[in-house]
Design an enzyme around this catalytic site. Structure first.
Site, PDB file in Angstrom:
ATOM      1  N   THR A 125      -4.042   7.545 -10.460  1.00  0.00           N
ATOM      2  CA  THR A 125      -5.005   6.508 -10.066  1.00  0.00           C
ATOM      3  C   THR A 125      -6.416   7.064  -9.926  1.00  0.00           C
ATOM      4  O   THR A 125      -6.596   8.254  -9.617  1.00  0.00           O
ATOM      5  CB  THR A 125      -4.553   5.898  -8.719  1.00  0.00           C
ATOM      6  N   ASP A 126      -7.408   6.183 -10.082  1.00  0.00           N
ATOM      7  CA  ASP A 126      -8.796   6.617  -9.879  1.00  0.00           C
ATOM      8  C   ASP A 126      -9.065   6.960  -8.408  1.00  0.00           C
ATOM      9  O   ASP A 126     -10.066   7.596  -8.084  1.00  0.00           O
ATOM     10  CB  ASP A 126      -9.787   5.543 -10.366  1.00  0.00           C
ATOM     11  N   GLU A 127      -8.147   6.522  -7.512  1.00  0.00           N
ATOM     12  CA  GLU A 127      -8.375   6.780  -6.082  1.00  0.00           C
ATOM     13  C   GLU A 127      -8.334   8.269  -5.741  1.00  0.00           C
ATOM     14  O   GLU A 127      -8.783   8.666  -4.664  1.00  0.00           O
ATOM     15  CB  GLU A 127      -7.354   6.025  -5.229  1.00  0.00           C
ATOM     16  N   TYR A 153      -2.277   7.357   0.949  1.00  0.00           N
ATOM     17  CA  TYR A 153      -1.819   7.025  -0.413  1.00  0.00           C
ATOM     18  C   TYR A 153      -2.520   7.894  -1.453  1.00  0.00           C
ATOM     19  O   TYR A 153      -1.878   8.564  -2.270  1.00  0.00           O
ATOM     20  CB  TYR A 153      -2.076   5.535  -0.718  1.00  0.00           C
ATOM     21  N   ARG A 217     -14.424  -2.753  -6.954  1.00  0.00           N
ATOM     22  CA  ARG A 217     -13.294  -2.225  -7.707  1.00  0.00           C
ATOM     23  C   ARG A 217     -13.548  -2.477  -9.196  1.00  0.00           C
ATOM     24  O   ARG A 217     -14.262  -3.418  -9.561  1.00  0.00           O
ATOM     25  CB  ARG A 217     -11.973  -2.896  -7.271  1.00  0.00           C
ATOM     26  N   ASN A 252     -15.402  -7.282  -4.029  1.00  0.00           N
ATOM     27  CA  ASN A 252     -14.251  -8.082  -3.595  1.00  0.00           C
ATOM     28  C   ASN A 252     -14.655  -9.537  -3.378  1.00  0.00           C
ATOM     29  O   ASN A 252     -13.913 -10.452  -3.737  1.00  0.00           O
ATOM     30  CB  ASN A 252     -13.667  -7.499  -2.307  1.00  0.00           C
TER      31      ASN A 252
END
Ligand code: NAD
Ligand code: DAU
Length: 340
Positions: A125-127, A153, A217, A252
């Protein structure tokens, strides 16, 4: 070729299985999934009877089980989607994330070493890159951006990535990693922003926007993520990391307003609630490498993808009504009770 797809009863995994069966009908597919709260066999209804598809229930962190599966199936390729995937749940219960996301990845790679494999692919993931400031729209994550995680996470996903790269360097395991931005589309579990907002709006319930709603996002239609992974496992270079994203940044608040407009609902439903602890401000992927090396480009524009997604949720009420009427209700109450 035989592929084991872990986490195939989840959101992206199930979409990937449909993609594979459509584009590679000559291959064989085994879906390995623990069927946690996020795994749903009804998402795989359309492939269960296919002769080249098999479902096996099991835990990627269960070494004996994974080894016996590899011994029996002799897979050529592993695509590891299996994970605890929700940031908010990782804040409530971090340990489970370490077990599945880190230990589970290690167990799968040990089995690859023991039984031999053509490719192990880690869906990341990009996270893992942390976040970018809102006032620097010129900055993007590249594959060389340092890992700098915020939540349990993302820390568990970054740990898994490091383990995968270590198995490549130390044992020569033929691995690849993809780091994708936020996906949306069919079979997306209702705890995540887009399906949650669609379903709450349909019920005229409050739409809980964390903090000030300006977090950004980088949204990608799930089928475009599937096509990127398909290219990487078949044509990508061993030991390489590929960022996947389509330059589609939205706040968002903008996403929520688009959903409300499409459903003909009032913006009065928007309710600002207490922020997520450690909330990442902005994600933005630079996909130049996968475009230049493998020719990948996303096919679905957000305006079309979100319309298709909303239509899917309207046409598949049984799929999500079954989820929101069960255990999920308890999570929703715990998560949002003191916030709204
Ligand atoms: P999801 O939560 O919808 O699905 C996860 C699946 O893994 C479920 O079917 C679940 O039953 C299964 N699973 C969980 N623990 C398991 C275990 N121990 N053994 C076997 N199966 C197990 O997740 P998703 O959104 O489809 O994400 C899939 C992968 O893609 C994850 O690795 C996630 O980190 C990554 N990813 C997701 C996004 C996104 O926007 N959703 C973006 C980039 C990367
Ligand atoms: O970037 C890729 C990641 O995207 C994946 O690795 C994760 O598995 C996936 O869950 C997703 O993480 P996010 O935290 O970005 O997704 P989520 O849908 O939980 O939240 C998206 C944004 O919306 C985030 O800024 C938090 C906000 N949000 C979310 C929920 C559930 C709200 O404002 N209200 C909500 O009720």
């Amino acid at each position: 070729m035989k592929l084991i797809i872990t986490g195939g009863a989840g959101f992206i995994g199930s979409n990937f299985i449909y993609y594979q069966l459509k584009h590679h009908p000559e291959d064989e597919f085994v879906c390995l999934d623990k069927l946690t709260y996020a795994g749903n066999l009804s998402s795989l209804k359309g492939v269960m009877e296919q002769p080249n598809f098999k479902f096996v229930r099991g835990d990627i962190a269960d070494r004996d089980f994974v080894c016996s599966l590899f011994k029996r199936e002799k897979p050529d390729i592993i695509v590891n989607f299996a994970a605890e995937s929700h940031v908010d749940r990782s804040i409530l219960e971090p340990e489970l994330f370490l077990k599945t996301n880190v230990i589970g990845t290690g167990v799968l790679m040990d089995a690859c070493r023991k039984y031999g494999i053509k490719r192990y692919h880690q869906v990341s993931t990009d996270e893992v890159y942390g976040d970018l400031p809102l006032d620097r729209p010129d900055l993007f994550f590249t594959e060389t951006t340092p890992l700098h995680t915020s939540s349990p996470y993302s820390a568990s996903k970054a740990s898994a990535d490091l383990l995968v790269l270590a198995y490549h360097r130390t044992y020569g395991l033929p691995v690849t990693i993809s780091r994708c931005s936020n996906n949306y589309g069919p079979y997306h579990f209702p705890e995540k922003l887009i399906p949650l907002m669609i379903i709450n709006a349909l019920h005229d319930k409050a739409l809980p926007v964390y903090g000030d709603g300006v977090n950004v996002r980088d949204w990608l239609y799930v089928e475009d993520h599937c096509s990127a992974i398909d290219l990487i496992i078949r044509e990508g270079h061993e030991g390489e990391v590929y960022n996947v994203g389509g330059h589609n940044e939205k706040s968002n608040l903008d996403v929520v307003k688009i959903i409300l407009k499409a459903l003909g609902k009032s913006e009065d439903l928007i309710t600002f609630v207490k922020d997520r602890p450690g909330h990442d401000r902005r994600y933005a992927i630079d996909p130049t490498k996968i475009h230049n090396e493998l020719g990948w480009l996303p096919q679905t524009k957000f305006v079309n993808g979100i319309a298709k997604t909303i239509e899917w949720y309207l046409d598949n009420k049984d799929w999500w009504q079954e989820i929101i009427s069960g255990e999920y209700q308890k999570y929703y109450e715990k998560m949002y009770k003191n916030r709204i």
